[in-house]
Enzyme design. Structure first.
Site: not given
Ligand code: GLA
Length: 357
Positions: A135, A147
């Site tokens: 990411e 996350d």
């Protein structure tokens, strides 16, 4: 090979993971599943659209959901763990853009499935790292590490205290339920607000260090001191990060002794800090949090990156169903629509989904 990973809700500790502070997330009972089979080149299908898409991990990012898969392939390749080609299918019940980390659920599930396809099993920490690199380094989202870490490490019935500066984690019992109320307002993480706040935090840290503060990261700034020497907007950002850091540690302690009322009180304080000092809320979320407080919930706050997404409500389990209906009705009177609401317990993290039969 099939694997799945959960979405997450952050109980408290917002916008501190990229400032070296502690966070207290848990996995929700909604997941993303990825099935991977060997293939020539890479292709992917998702239940969200009707196309089978070819993607090229060596090509430029294209701005779609397969970027996350391409990012995972690249991060795995660096470790010699990626298959030469794969056919992937994804299905998810995590709402996209709802502040519940649908992208981390996808990246972690894909990393688990793709590594398994090559015969490799990653530890939870490695899985989180691969998904974060996908990411952050590959797709270019300037996210912190919360996350991916909770999607990889979550345990049923537990919230995770994760000290982002040291990587130390502690599983804390959370046997209650949380209610999630969707504001219906959608953000895109890569968009302005989040990156702007990150840049402001970097700037504030540089200014404080320049003024003689020896700070390893911004979360180390003492909460009781208002940084008067900074421009007012930066001083407010620092105030949020410093107070949120101490609130999160206090909430973890309260959770450890099963004191959910104190956790709830800290959640309200967290929301107000996010609203006024960090300026990362939205009107719909503020309305929900204020209504929840008036209706007697123990705590409520906007969870995730902010500027929309989901409000998390902590309330006495017996009175909560009624309370949530009243909350929905109050919201509907103002905005003319009933916000979606659902309950969850703390769920488990990434896992292989074994074939049955
Ligand atoms: C997003 C990011 C996380 C974290 C939160 C805010 O979810 O992906 O790393 O920064 O926002 O707490």
């Amino acid at each position: 090979m099939a694997a799945s990973a959960p979405g997450r809700v952050n109980l408290i500790g917002e916008h501190v993971d990229y400032n070296g502070g502690p966070v207290l997330p848990m996995a929700v009972a909604r997941r993303t599943a990825v099935v991977a089979g060997l293939g020539h080149g890479f292709q992917a299908a998702s239940t969200r659209d009707d196309v089978v898409d070819r993607f090229d991990p060596d090509g430029p990012m294209r701005g779609g959901w397969t970027d996350f898969l391409a990012g995972v392939v690249r991060a795995l390749r660096r470790r010699g763990l990626a298959p030469a080609g794969a056919a992937l299918a994804a299905a998810s019940t995590v709402p996209v853009g709802g502040g519940l980390s649908s992208s981390a659920a996808l990246a972690v599930a894909a990393a688990r499935a793709l590594a398994a396809l090559g015969g490799h099993a990653l530890t939870g920490a490695e899985l989180a790292r691969v998904a974060w690199e996908a990411e952050h380094d590959e797709v270019g989202v300037r996210c912190g590490t919360m996350d991916q870490t909770i999607a990889a490490l979550a345990q049923p019935g537990k919230a995770l205290l994760y000290e982002t500066a040291t990587g130390v984690t502690r599983q804390l019992p959370f046997r209650g339920k949380l209610w999630l109320v969707d504001t219906g307002v959608r953000h895109r993480l890569a968009d302005g607000g989040y990156n702007q706040r990150r840049a402001e935090c970097d700037e504030a840290l540089a200014l404080l260090r320049g003024a003689g503060w020896e700070l390893p990261h911004l979360a180390a700034y003492p909460p009781a001191r208002l940084p008067a020497s900074l421009p007012p907007h930066l001083a407010r950002r620092v105030a949020h990060v410093a107070t949120e850091t101490s609130r999160t540690r206090a909430a973890a302690e309260a959770l450890g002794r099963g004191d959910l009322r104190t956790v709830g009180k800290l959640m309200y304080e967290s929301h107000r800090s996010l609203q006024h000092d960090y300026a990362a809320s939205c009107e719909e979320a503020d309305v929900l949090v204020e209504s929840a407080e008036r209706l007697g919930a123990w705590g409520a706050r906007l969870t995730g990156a902010g500027w929309g997404g989901t409000v998390v409500v902590l309330a006495d389990e017996r009175s909560a169903p009624r309370l949530i209906l009243d909350l929905q009705a109050q919201f509907a009177r103002i905005y003319g629509r009933v916000p979606e609401a659902w309950a969850t317990r703390a769920s488990g993290g990434a896992k292989r989904e074994a074939a049955r039969g």
